[in-house]
Scaffold this motif. Structure first.
Motif, PDB file in Angstrom:
ATOM      1  N   ILE A 148      -5.614 -18.093  15.962  1.00  8.22           N
ATOM      2  CA  ILE A 148      -4.549 -17.467  16.754  1.00  8.22           C
ATOM      3  C   ILE A 148      -4.908 -16.018  17.059  1.00  8.22           C
ATOM      4  CG2 ILE A 148      -2.150 -16.685  16.694  1.00  8.22           C
ATOM      5  CD1 ILE A 148      -1.445 -19.212  15.170  1.00  8.22           C
ATOM      6  N   ARG A 149      -5.462 -15.343  16.074  1.00  8.99           N
ATOM      7  CA  ARG A 149      -5.866 -13.948  16.300  1.00  8.99           C
ATOM      8  C   ARG A 149      -6.922 -13.865  17.399  1.00  8.99           C
ATOM      9  NH1 ARG A 149      -7.138  -9.037  12.114  1.00  8.99           N
ATOM     10  NH2 ARG A 149      -7.732  -7.560  13.747  1.00  8.99           N
ATOM     11  N   ALA A 150      -7.887 -14.771  17.347  1.00 11.81           N
ATOM     12  CA  ALA A 150      -8.933 -14.774  18.369  1.00 11.81           C
ATOM     13  C   ALA A 150      -8.369 -15.094  19.750  1.00 11.81           C
ATOM     14  CB  ALA A 150     -10.014 -15.780  17.981  1.00 11.81           C
ATOM     15  N   ALA A 151      -7.318 -15.933  19.804  1.00 14.75           N
ATOM     16  CA  ALA A 151      -6.756 -16.358  21.087  1.00 14.75           C
ATOM     17  C   ALA A 151      -5.937 -15.267  21.761  1.00 14.75           C
ATOM     18  CB  ALA A 151      -5.887 -17.603  20.887  1.00 14.75           C
ATOM     19  N   VAL A 152      -5.211 -14.456  20.981  1.00 16.76           N
ATOM     20  CA  VAL A 152      -4.298 -13.467  21.575  1.00 16.76           C
ATOM     21  C   VAL A 152      -4.808 -12.036  21.478  1.00 16.76           C
ATOM     22  CG1 VAL A 152      -2.319 -14.962  21.095  1.00 16.76           C
ATOM     23  CG2 VAL A 152      -2.943 -13.184  19.435  1.00 16.76           C
ATOM     24  N   ASN A 153      -5.855 -11.807  20.680  1.00 20.14           N
ATOM     25  CA  ASN A 153      -6.417 -10.458  20.514  1.00 20.14           C
ATOM     26  C   ASN A 153      -5.302  -9.436  20.256  1.00 20.14           C
ATOM     27  OD1 ASN A 153      -8.332  -8.404  20.394  1.00 20.14           O
ATOM     28  ND2 ASN A 153      -8.293  -8.059  22.615  1.00 20.14           N
ATOM     29  N   PRO A 154      -4.601  -9.544  19.135  1.00 21.29           N
ATOM     30  CA  PRO A 154      -3.414  -8.714  18.901  1.00 21.29           C
ATOM     31  C   PRO A 154      -3.719  -7.224  18.761  1.00 21.29           C
ATOM     32  CG  PRO A 154      -4.039  -9.869  16.902  1.00 21.29           C
ATOM     33  CD  PRO A 154      -4.911 -10.413  17.989  1.00 21.29           C
ATOM     34  N   THR A 155      -2.769  -6.423  19.209  1.00 21.75           N
ATOM     35  CA  THR A 155      -2.853  -4.977  19.013  1.00 21.75           C
ATOM     36  C   THR A 155      -2.627  -4.626  17.554  1.00 21.75           C
ATOM     37  OG1 THR A 155      -1.812  -4.791  21.194  1.00 21.75           O
ATOM     38  CG2 THR A 155      -2.034  -2.763  19.908  1.00 21.75           C
ATOM     39  N   GLU A 156      -1.712  -5.342  16.922  1.00 19.66           N
ATOM     40  CA  GLU A 156      -1.390  -5.141  15.503  1.00 19.66           C
ATOM     41  C   GLU A 156      -1.263  -6.506  14.828  1.00 19.66           C
ATOM     42  OE1 GLU A 156      -0.749  -2.519  13.487  1.00 19.66           O
ATOM     43  OE2 GLU A 156      -0.041  -0.813  14.681  1.00 19.66           O
ATOM     44  N   VAL A 157      -1.859  -6.640  13.653  1.00 17.16           N
ATOM     45  CA  VAL A 157      -1.617  -7.794  12.783  1.00 17.16           C
ATOM     46  C   VAL A 157      -0.895  -7.264  11.553  1.00 17.16           C
ATOM     47  CG1 VAL A 157      -2.607  -9.666  11.428  1.00 17.16           C
ATOM     48  CG2 VAL A 157      -3.677  -8.996  13.587  1.00 17.16           C
ATOM     49  N   PHE A 193      -5.857  -7.560   8.685  1.00 19.97           N
ATOM     50  CA  PHE A 193      -4.579  -7.062   9.173  1.00 19.97           C
ATOM     51  C   PHE A 193      -4.604  -5.542   9.223  1.00 19.97           C
ATOM     52  CE2 PHE A 193      -4.142  -8.045   4.632  1.00 19.97           C
ATOM     53  CZ  PHE A 193      -3.714  -6.840   4.104  1.00 19.97           C
ATOM     54  N   ASP A 194      -3.666  -4.989   9.998  1.00 21.95           N
ATOM     55  CA  ASP A 194      -3.636  -3.544  10.246  1.00 21.95           C
ATOM     56  C   ASP A 194      -2.537  -2.824   9.481  1.00 21.95           C
ATOM     57  OD1 ASP A 194      -5.674  -3.665  12.475  1.00 21.95           O
ATOM     58  OD2 ASP A 194      -4.110  -4.929  13.348  1.00 21.95           O
ATOM     59  N   GLY A 195      -1.540  -3.567   9.040  1.00 21.55           N
ATOM     60  CA  GLY A 195      -0.437  -2.955   8.325  1.00 21.55           C
ATOM     61  C   GLY A 195       0.303  -3.985   7.499  1.00 21.55           C
ATOM     62  N   VAL A 196       1.184  -3.497   6.644  1.00 28.99           N
ATOM     63  CA  VAL A 196       1.914  -4.356   5.707  1.00 28.99           C
ATOM     64  C   VAL A 196       3.410  -4.196   5.950  1.00 28.99           C
ATOM     65  CG1 VAL A 196       2.351  -4.881   3.275  1.00 28.99           C
ATOM     66  CG2 VAL A 196       0.079  -4.105   4.004  1.00 28.99           C
ATOM     67  N   VAL A 235       0.601  -6.893  21.644  1.00 35.20           N
ATOM     68  CA  VAL A 235       0.741  -8.154  20.904  1.00 35.20           C
ATOM     69  C   VAL A 235       0.779  -7.857  19.406  1.00 35.20           C
ATOM     70  CG1 VAL A 235      -0.210 -10.432  20.440  1.00 35.20           C
ATOM     71  CG2 VAL A 235      -0.489  -9.393  22.713  1.00 35.20           C
ATOM     72  N   ILE A 236       1.859  -8.280  18.761  1.00 36.61           N
ATOM     73  CA  ILE A 236       2.023  -8.103  17.316  1.00 36.61           C
ATOM     74  C   ILE A 236       2.022  -9.486  16.671  1.00 36.61           C
ATOM     75  CG2 ILE A 236       3.498  -7.220  15.472  1.00 36.61           C
ATOM     76  CD1 ILE A 236       4.688  -5.272  17.519  1.00 36.61           C
ATOM     77  N   MET A 237       1.069  -9.721  15.809  1.00 34.75           N
ATOM     78  CA  MET A 237       0.950 -11.010  15.125  1.00 34.75           C
ATOM     79  C   MET A 237       1.424 -10.863  13.686  1.00 34.75           C
ATOM     80  SD  MET A 237      -2.535 -13.208  14.481  1.00 34.75           S
ATOM     81  CE  MET A 237      -2.628 -14.440  13.157  1.00 34.75           C
ATOM     82  N   LEU A 238       2.276 -11.787  13.248  1.00 32.13           N
ATOM     83  CA  LEU A 238       2.782 -11.784  11.886  1.00 32.13           C
ATOM     84  C   LEU A 238       2.054 -12.846  11.067  1.00 32.13           C
ATOM     85  CD1 LEU A 238       6.637 -11.535  12.591  1.00 32.13           C
ATOM     86  CD2 LEU A 238       4.953  -9.691  12.404  1.00 32.13           C
ATOM     87  N   ALA A 239       1.542 -12.454   9.907  1.00 37.44           N
ATOM     88  CA  ALA A 239       0.819 -13.378   9.039  1.00 37.44           C
ATOM     89  C   ALA A 239       1.327 -13.231   7.610  1.00 37.44           C
ATOM     90  CB  ALA A 239      -0.688 -13.107   9.094  1.00 37.44           C
ATOM     91  N   GLY A 240       1.263 -14.321   6.855  1.00 39.08           N
ATOM     92  CA  GLY A 240       1.718 -14.271   5.464  1.00 39.08           C
ATOM     93  C   GLY A 240       2.020 -15.657   4.949  1.00 39.08           C
ATOM     94  N   LEU A 241       2.378 -15.723   3.677  1.00 33.23           N
ATOM     95  CA  LEU A 241       2.687 -17.003   3.056  1.00 33.23           C
ATOM     96  C   LEU A 241       4.048 -17.521   3.515  1.00 33.23           C
ATOM     97  CD1 LEU A 241       1.552 -16.383  -0.645  1.00 33.23           C
ATOM     98  CD2 LEU A 241       0.289 -17.514   1.188  1.00 33.23           C
ATOM     99  N   GLN A 242       4.252 -18.819   3.363  1.00 32.08           N
ATOM    100  CA  GLN A 242       5.545 -19.410   3.693  1.00 32.08           C
ATOM    101  C   GLN A 242       6.617 -18.840   2.773  1.00 32.08           C
ATOM    102  OE1 GLN A 242       5.642 -23.690   4.369  1.00 32.08           O
ATOM    103  NE2 GLN A 242       7.602 -23.835   3.285  1.00 32.08           N
ATOM    104  N   GLY A 243       7.741 -18.471   3.372  1.00 30.20           N
ATOM    105  CA  GLY A 243       8.845 -17.923   2.590  1.00 30.20           C
ATOM    106  C   GLY A 243       8.795 -16.419   2.442  1.00 30.20           C
ATOM    107  N   SER A 244       7.811 -15.773   3.041  1.00 32.48           N
ATOM    108  CA  SER A 244       7.710 -14.313   2.911  1.00 32.48           C
ATOM    109  C   SER A 244       8.684 -13.587   3.833  1.00 32.48           C
ATOM    110  CB  SER A 244       6.280 -13.843   3.199  1.00 32.48           C
ATOM    111  OG  SER A 244       5.872 -14.215   4.499  1.00 32.48           O
ATOM    112  N   GLY A 245       9.229 -14.302   4.816  1.00 30.66           N
ATOM    113  CA  GLY A 245      10.221 -13.695   5.703  1.00 30.66           C
ATOM    114  C   GLY A 245       9.686 -13.349   7.087  1.00 30.66           C
ATOM    115  N   LYS A 246       8.654 -14.053   7.545  1.00 32.35           N
ATOM    116  CA  LYS A 246       8.050 -13.737   8.848  1.00 32.35           C
ATOM    117  C   LYS A 246       9.008 -13.989  10.008  1.00 32.35           C
ATOM    118  CE  LYS A 246       4.529 -16.481   8.416  1.00 32.35           C
ATOM    119  NZ  LYS A 246       4.928 -17.003   7.081  1.00 32.35           N
ATOM    120  N   THR A 247       9.684 -15.137  10.000  1.00 30.32           N
ATOM    121  CA  THR A 247      10.563 -15.487  11.114  1.00 30.32           C
ATOM    122  C   THR A 247      11.751 -14.532  11.203  1.00 30.32           C
ATOM    123  OG1 THR A 247       9.928 -17.812  10.890  1.00 30.32           O
ATOM    124  CG2 THR A 247      11.930 -17.337  12.140  1.00 30.32           C
ATOM    125  N   THR A 248      12.337 -14.217  10.071  1.00 30.51           N
ATOM    126  CA  THR A 248      13.439 -13.243  10.056  1.00 30.51           C
ATOM    127  C   THR A 248      12.951 -11.878  10.521  1.00 30.51           C
ATOM    128  OG1 THR A 248      14.484 -14.414   8.216  1.00 30.51           O
ATOM    129  CG2 THR A 248      15.187 -12.152   8.611  1.00 30.51           C
TER     130      THR A 248
END
Length: 336
Positions: free
Chosen positions: A268-277, A302-305, A160-173
């Motif tokens: 969300i992090r607590a719900a899915v217990n991601p391997t990487e954030v 988070f684990d990486g940028v 499970v890879i969770m993407l986090a960040g501000l709006q407009g940072s490009g998460k969906t892309t």
């Protein structure tokens, strides 16, 4: 400068004092030197060159111009004075600030470079200027981690890879790009539309997923409708039932740091217990990179940028800022 000190066309090591006087060469007897105990050596001319009869001292650069030969600049100095190091560090500081590296990071970086540049490793170097370039390179590599960091995959799928960040940072892309990349690596990825706040965010992920040839889990229409935590939780069960081995969860962002954003991301992090954030940051964020990264590190973790939009007019100073402040590796960079 006296021509008679050398003789026309003589060869040897030209020794130039800090005051700018050529005082001797290797072929001269010690008694013939104008100053037998020079101090503040700044240029050691290679003995392979022929010394002309009319060398000229340039007071602006502190070097000697020998007509017919390349300018004897920093690269040919036998030793560096503290003023040389200070000038070089000043240029490095200016370049980093121009690239939007955070001030606190710039101060720490230049302090390390200055300390090493004044140390024995430069004084003993055959070419001090190149040695300083090497120091700067080593310090930059050190800040960025010094080695390649790859994505971590779960021993028992799905990863499970969770993407986090501000709006407009490009998460969906980025979710679509990650899906395409994972597919090319032989995985079976699933994209999860857990951004139910931003208008048309769900539709955007569906379009991106279709173009990448990756399946999208989107049980809610979004646009403010639906529970993103529940969607994220159900996506793991869906992935297990359909044998997807990697789940990429696209979460909502905001225009700024707020408690609601942090709480939702933490839930969300607590719900899915991601391997990487993965913390997704716009390369053009500038000096605010440190504050944003620190807030996410404290509120969500988070684990990486991932640095996005690096093909814009920014110089990527956020990479140094975020890596230095959080200690987390930069795992991907995005363009386009």
């Amino acid at each position: 400068i006296s021509d008679s000190m050398f003789g026309v066309g003589g060869t040897g090591n030209a020794i130039i004092t800090a005051a700018g006087r050529v005082i001797g060469r290797e072929a001269l007897a010690p008694g013939a030197l104008a100053d037998p105990q020079p101090h503040g050596l700044v240029v050691l001319h290679p003995p392979s060159h022929t010394i002309p009869s009319d060398p000229e001292y340039d007071t602006a650069s502190g070097c000697v111009y020998l007509p017919g030969l390349p300018h004897l600049g920093l690269d040919h100095r036998a030793a560096w004075a503290q003023a040389d190091v200070d000038g070089t560090v000043r240029e490095i500081r200016r370049a980093l600030l121009d690239a939007d590296v955070a001030l606190v990071v710039v101060k720490e970086f230049t302090a390390k470079v200055r300390e090493r540049a004044l140390g024995d490793e430069v004084n003993r170097a055959l070419n001090p200027a190149q040695q300083v370039v090497q120091i700067v390179n080593e310090e930059l590599v050190g800040i960025l981690g010094g080695e390649q960091r790859r994505l971590e995959f779960a021993k028992n799928p799905p990863t499970v890879i969770m993407l986090a960040g501000l709006q407009g940072s490009g998460k969906t892309t980025l979710a679509g790009k990650l899906g395409l990349w994972l597919k090319g690596q032989g995985h079976s990825p699933l994209l999860v539309a857990a951004d139910l706040q931003r208008p048309n965010a769900v539709n955007q992920l569906q379009v991106v997923g279709e173009r990448a040839g990756v399946h999208v889990y989107a049980p809610e229409p979004g646009n403010g409708v639906g529970d993103p935590v529940q969607v994220a939780r159900q996506s793991i069960l869906h992935a297990m039932s359909k044998l997807y081995d990697v789940v990429v969860v696209d979460t909502a962002g905001r225009l700024g740091i707020d408690s609601e954003l942090m709480q939702q991301a933490a839930d969300i992090r607590a719900a899915v217990n991601p391997t990487e954030v993965l913390f997704v940051v716009d390369a053009m964020i500038g000096q605010d990179a440190v504050n944003t990264a620190s807030a996410f590190a404290d509120g969500v973790g988070f684990d990486g940028v991932v640095l996005t939009k690096l093909d814009g007019d920014a110089r990527g100073g956020a990479a140094l800022s975020v890596r230095n402040v959080t200690g987390k590796p930069i795992k991907f960079i995005g363009v386009g």
